[in-house]
Design a protein around this motif. Structure first.
Motif, short mmCIF file in Angstrom:
data_model
loop_
_atom_site.label_atom_id
_atom_site.label_comp_id
_atom_site.label_asym_id
_atom_site.label_seq_id
_atom_site.Cartn_x
_atom_site.Cartn_y
_atom_site.Cartn_z
N VAL A 276 -6.09 0.92 -0.68
CA VAL A 276 -7.43 0.98 -0.10
C VAL A 276 -8.37 0.02 -0.83
CG1 VAL A 276 -9.36 2.49 0.52
CG2 VAL A 276 -7.03 3.44 0.34
N GLY A 277 -8.83 -1.02 -0.13
CA GLY A 277 -9.83 -1.93 -0.70
C GLY A 277 -9.39 -2.59 -1.98
N THR A 278 -8.15 -3.06 -2.00
CA THR A 278 -7.64 -3.73 -3.21
C THR A 278 -6.82 -4.94 -2.80
OG1 THR A 278 -6.01 -3.54 -5.00
CG2 THR A 278 -5.78 -1.96 -3.20
N HIS A 279 -6.83 -5.99 -3.64
CA HIS A 279 -6.00 -7.16 -3.36
C HIS A 279 -4.52 -6.87 -3.64
CE1 HIS A 279 -9.43 -9.84 -2.86
NE2 HIS A 279 -9.95 -9.39 -3.97
N LEU A 280 -4.23 -5.78 -4.35
CA LEU A 280 -2.84 -5.46 -4.76
C LEU A 280 -2.24 -6.60 -5.58
CD1 LEU A 280 -0.93 -3.69 -1.82
CD2 LEU A 280 -1.88 -2.66 -3.89
N HIS A 281 -3.08 -7.32 -6.27
CA HIS A 281 -2.62 -8.52 -6.99
C HIS A 281 -1.50 -8.18 -7.97
CE1 HIS A 281 -3.23 -12.40 -9.15
NE2 HIS A 281 -2.82 -11.68 -10.17
N MET A 282 -1.77 -7.21 -8.82
CA MET A 282 -0.80 -6.89 -9.87
C MET A 282 0.51 -6.33 -9.29
SD MET A 282 -1.44 -6.59 -13.48
CE MET A 282 -3.02 -5.90 -13.76
N PRO A 283 0.47 -5.33 -8.40
CA PRO A 283 1.73 -4.82 -7.85
C PRO A 283 2.53 -5.89 -7.11
CG PRO A 283 -0.05 -3.28 -7.36
CD PRO A 283 -0.68 -4.50 -7.97
N LEU A 284 1.88 -6.62 -6.21
CA LEU A 284 2.65 -7.55 -5.36
C LEU A 284 3.15 -8.76 -6.15
CD1 LEU A 284 0.66 -7.49 -2.00
CD2 LEU A 284 2.77 -6.28 -2.57
N LEU A 285 2.35 -9.24 -7.10
CA LEU A 285 2.76 -10.45 -7.82
C LEU A 285 3.59 -10.16 -9.06
CD1 LEU A 285 -0.40 -12.73 -7.54
CD2 LEU A 285 1.83 -13.07 -6.50
N HIS A 286 3.40 -8.97 -9.65
CA HIS A 286 4.10 -8.71 -10.92
C HIS A 286 5.15 -7.60 -10.83
CE1 HIS A 286 1.42 -11.29 -13.35
NE2 HIS A 286 0.51 -10.92 -12.46
N TRP A 287 4.92 -6.60 -10.02
CA TRP A 287 5.80 -5.42 -10.03
C TRP A 287 6.91 -5.51 -8.98
CZ3 TRP A 287 1.32 -1.26 -10.15
CH2 TRP A 287 0.58 -1.46 -11.34
N GLY A 288 6.71 -6.33 -7.98
CA GLY A 288 7.78 -6.58 -7.01
C GLY A 288 7.75 -5.67 -5.78
N ILE A 289 8.40 -6.17 -4.70
CA ILE A 289 8.51 -5.38 -3.46
C ILE A 289 9.93 -5.48 -2.93
CG2 ILE A 289 6.25 -5.12 -2.38
CD1 ILE A 289 6.55 -7.93 -1.30
N ASP A 290 10.30 -4.51 -2.11
CA ASP A 290 11.59 -4.57 -1.43
C ASP A 290 11.47 -3.81 -0.11
OD1 ASP A 290 11.85 -1.80 -1.99
OD2 ASP A 290 12.69 -2.27 -3.95
N ASP A 291 12.57 -3.77 0.64
CA ASP A 291 12.50 -3.20 1.99
C ASP A 291 12.35 -1.67 2.00
OD1 ASP A 291 12.70 -5.70 2.95
OD2 ASP A 291 14.87 -5.63 3.36
N ASP A 292 12.54 -1.03 0.85
CA ASP A 292 12.42 0.42 0.81
C ASP A 292 10.98 0.89 0.63
OD1 ASP A 292 15.14 0.58 1.02
OD2 ASP A 292 15.45 0.55 -1.16
N LEU A 293 10.07 -0.07 0.51
CA LEU A 293 8.67 0.29 0.28
C LEU A 293 7.83 -0.12 1.49
CD1 LEU A 293 6.46 1.34 -1.61
CD2 LEU A 293 6.24 -0.96 -2.52
N ALA A 294 7.15 0.87 2.11
CA ALA A 294 6.24 0.57 3.22
C ALA A 294 4.82 0.57 2.67
CB ALA A 294 6.39 1.64 4.31
N ILE A 295 4.09 -0.50 2.95
CA ILE A 295 2.71 -0.60 2.43
C ILE A 295 1.73 -0.50 3.59
CG2 ILE A 295 1.09 -2.00 1.12
CD1 ILE A 295 3.47 -3.33 -0.24
N ILE A 296 0.76 0.39 3.43
CA ILE A 296 -0.31 0.54 4.41
C ILE A 296 -1.58 0.00 3.77
CG2 ILE A 296 -1.68 2.19 5.73
CD1 ILE A 296 0.84 4.07 5.49
N ARG A 297 -2.17 -1.00 4.40
CA ARG A 297 -3.36 -1.62 3.82
C ARG A 297 -4.60 -1.18 4.57
NH1 ARG A 297 -2.05 -6.36 0.59
NH2 ARG A 297 -4.29 -6.36 0.22
N VAL A 298 -5.66 -0.82 3.84
CA VAL A 298 -6.97 -0.58 4.42
C VAL A 298 -7.90 -1.59 3.79
CG1 VAL A 298 -8.86 1.06 4.72
CG2 VAL A 298 -6.49 1.89 4.63
N ASP A 299 -8.48 -2.50 4.60
CA ASP A 299 -9.34 -3.53 4.03
C ASP A 299 -10.35 -4.00 5.06
OD1 ASP A 299 -8.69 -5.27 1.25
OD2 ASP A 299 -10.15 -6.15 2.63
N ALA A 300 -11.56 -4.27 4.59
CA ALA A 300 -12.60 -4.76 5.50
C ALA A 300 -12.36 -6.20 5.91
CB ALA A 300 -13.97 -4.63 4.83
N ASP A 301 -11.59 -6.92 5.11
CA ASP A 301 -11.30 -8.32 5.38
C ASP A 301 -10.02 -8.41 6.22
OD1 ASP A 301 -10.56 -10.95 5.36
OD2 ASP A 301 -10.63 -11.21 3.19
#
Ligand SMILES: Cc1ncc(C[n+]2csc(CCOP(=O)(O)OP(=O)(O)O)c2C)c(N)n1
Ligand SMILES: [Mg+2]
Length: 548
Positions: A276-301
């Motif tokens: 919610v209202g975050t760039h997710l900079h640290m998780p997406l760029l440093h912690w990694g993603i894979d197909d087992d994780l579904a991300i729901i984004r809430v953002d005004a932009d």
């Protein structure tokens, strides 16, 4: 009306009550309009409620104060400075306001209208001022005549709350501020709420409802959705991670509120994340993603969700109404989950034990937390106690932890805190600084005295750009360069302005000093804390991959 008078009237019509300024000849007619509004008020004229004018000692002080006032209130705030050097002096604060999505309206002077762009060496001329401004904010314009002023102010303020919120700017030429013409008033423009995508919200409710290990990540865009985030967290038994800008959205006395290291572990285990209202900079760029994780984004932009990774669901809009709708839909899909309170308590205990080695930072932070009331405001800085505060200073309410976000620009703290305290005189504000960052805007102590701003500043003095020095010691074979500092006597410095100032050595002494300082409401207090080298917090902040 002159253009200046029309702008003053328009700011008042939008509910602004203060403007942070540093005057100069380009804006003299605007300042005269400010003075006349005050005169009208002093003489009891009808409708003559003037803007309160807070003048600073450097343009960066004016802009940071507007930023602090905006962050502490969530309402639009304004500053006015001269063109060229005045604009550039304010620009680091404006950049920070952009990064923090803060509703700050910058008013800049300009050289004579017919000379703009001709390179005639006018006072404070800068090449393509409008172009420079347009790179710093999403919305800007030049006021060309008195009659344009009300509409342009209204559009600027609407832009500050539309799409991704943030600062806006208006410039006005030296010979236009004083020009007179008939001016029609302009009511504030409606700010249309982005429509809610019912299908996407339904999809998000299904995903979250079926999630085994949901995680919520709250950024600065969640600050106005505290009740909704709290409700969702409880319904889902989802921990809420916040680091800098989302602090206090969930009361951190709630075991579901987690800091960065716990959040990273949970990121590694989660099946659905609601961001919610975050760039997710640290998780997406440093912690990694894979197909087992579904991300729901809430953002005004609308452009934000897809920048780094394709989300499972993107909900475009303001957090509060979007999450409300999600809350309406969730019960129909939500599975039963056991309480995670015990699990969270254990996770907290484990990480707190590790964080305890960050001494003296943790004990000084505990002293501040013990004295600062739960609605008091803490202003972070780019200093070692500040870095630790992002991990180990519990925040209880929204808008009570002001952190510079991804700009992390040294020296933002003191003047931003002055603005927060000026705008929220009903609450105590505590600013922390290192000896390095404090001297960026220390001259604003004169502003604090002139305007009797009761800010309490705790200055941790290690005689160094300590964070830089430690990196040189640890990573560069102790080759120290440009990181030692020669300081004034800070207590004498504070007292020379007439401020209350003292030096304390221990957390216990800091508590006693804070108690006195927070009770004093007639002016600023500076508390210096001499400290030695501090242990590095970076292992808790820059952490490697846990997925993908
Ligand atoms: C505008 C800006 N310039 C430089 C830096 C790099 N920087 C980060 S921390 C730091 C040192 C801060 O020194 P001080 O305020 O004394 O805090 P300490 O690290 O000693 O606790 C510097 C120079 C920065 N983050 N922002
Ligand atoms: Mg230092």
């Amino acid at each position: 009306m002159t253009t200046g008078e029309a702008v003053v009237a328009a700011l008042l019509a939008h509910g602004l009550d203060t403007i942070y300024v540093l005057p100069g000849i380009h804006n003299d007619d605007f300042f005269d309009a400010l003075a006349k509004a005050h005169g009208a008020k002093a003489q009891g004229a009808k409708g003559g409620a003037g803007l309160r004018v807070v003048h600073t000692r450097h343009e960066q002080g004016a802009a940071y104060m507007a930023l602090g006032a905006a962050l502490a209130t969530g309402k639009p705030q304004s500053y006015c400075v001269v063109p060229g050097p005045g604009l550039l002096n304010s620009s680091a604060a404006l950049l920070t306001a952009y990064g923090m999505n803060a509703p700050v309206l910058a008013l800049f002077g300009q050289i004579p209208a017919d000379a703009i762009g001709r390179g005639l060496a006018h006072l404070h001329e800068i090449r393509d001022q409008a172009g420079i401004i347009s790179r710093l904010v999403d919305w800007s314009a030049r006021i060309g005549a008195p009659a344009q002023a009300p509409r342009l102010v209204a559009e600027a303020i609407r832009s500050m709350f539309s799409g991704r919120p943030g600062p806006a700017a208006l410039e006005c030429a030296i010979d236009v501020w004083g020009r007179s013409a008939a001016v029609a008033a302009q009511a504030p423009l409606p700010i249309p709420a982005p429509p809610i995508d019912e299908d996407a919200t339904e999809a998000a409710a299904r995903r979250l409802g079926a999630a085994k290990r949901p995680l919520i990540i709250a950024g600065g865009g969640a600050q106005d959705a505290s009740a909704e985030v709290t409700h969702l967290a409880h319904l889902l038994q989802a921990p809420v991670l916040s680091y800098r800008r989302g602090r206090g959205v969930l009361d951190e006395r709630d075991p579901l509120a987690v800091n960065l290291p716990i959040g990273r572990d949970l990121w590694g285990e989660a099946d659905v994340v609601l961001a919610v209202g975050t760039h997710l900079h640290m998780p997406l760029l440093h912690w990694g993603i894979d197909d087992d994780l579904a991300i729901i984004r809430v953002d005004a932009d609308p452009d934000e969700a897809g920048r780094l990774a394709k989300p499972a669901v993107a909900l475009v809009g303001w957090a509060k109404p979007v999450l409300r709708r999600l809350l309406d839909k969730l019960p129909a899909h939500n599975k039963r989950r056991p309480s995670r309170t015990e699990e969270m308590r254990e996770r907290h205990a484990r990480i707190d034990k590790r964080l305890a080695r960050l001494e003296p930072q943790v004990s000084f932070l505990a002293a501040i937390r013990a004295e600062l009331p739960e609605d008091g405001i803490f202003v972070d800085e780019v200093t070692q106690v500040g870095f630790a505060s992002r991990l180990a200073f519990p925040v209880y309410r929204p808008r009570t932890y002001l952190s510079p976000g991804y700009q992390d620009n040294l020296g933002f703290g003191f003047a931003t805190a002055l603005g927060a305290q000026d705008a929220r005189r009903d609450l105590p504000v505590v600013s922390i600084s290192g000896d390095g960052g404090f001297l960026f805007t220390a001259s604003e102590m004169a502003t604090a005295m002139r305007h009797r701003i009761p800010l309490t500043t705790v200055l941790f003095n290690d005689g160094a750009f300590g964070n830089v020095r430690r990196i040189q010691e640890e990573r560069f074979g102790n080759r120290l360069i440009a990181s030692d500092l020669t300081n004034p006597d800070f207590v004498a410095f504070g007292k020379s302005f007439g401020a209350q100032a003292e030096r304390v050595k221990t957390p216990r002494q800091l508590r006693a000093a804070l108690r006195l300082a927070l009770g004093r409401r007639d002016g600023p207090t500076l508390i210096e804390v001499p400290v030695g080298p501090m242990p590095s917090p970076w292992e808790f902040i820059l952490m490697g991959r846990v997925r993908g």
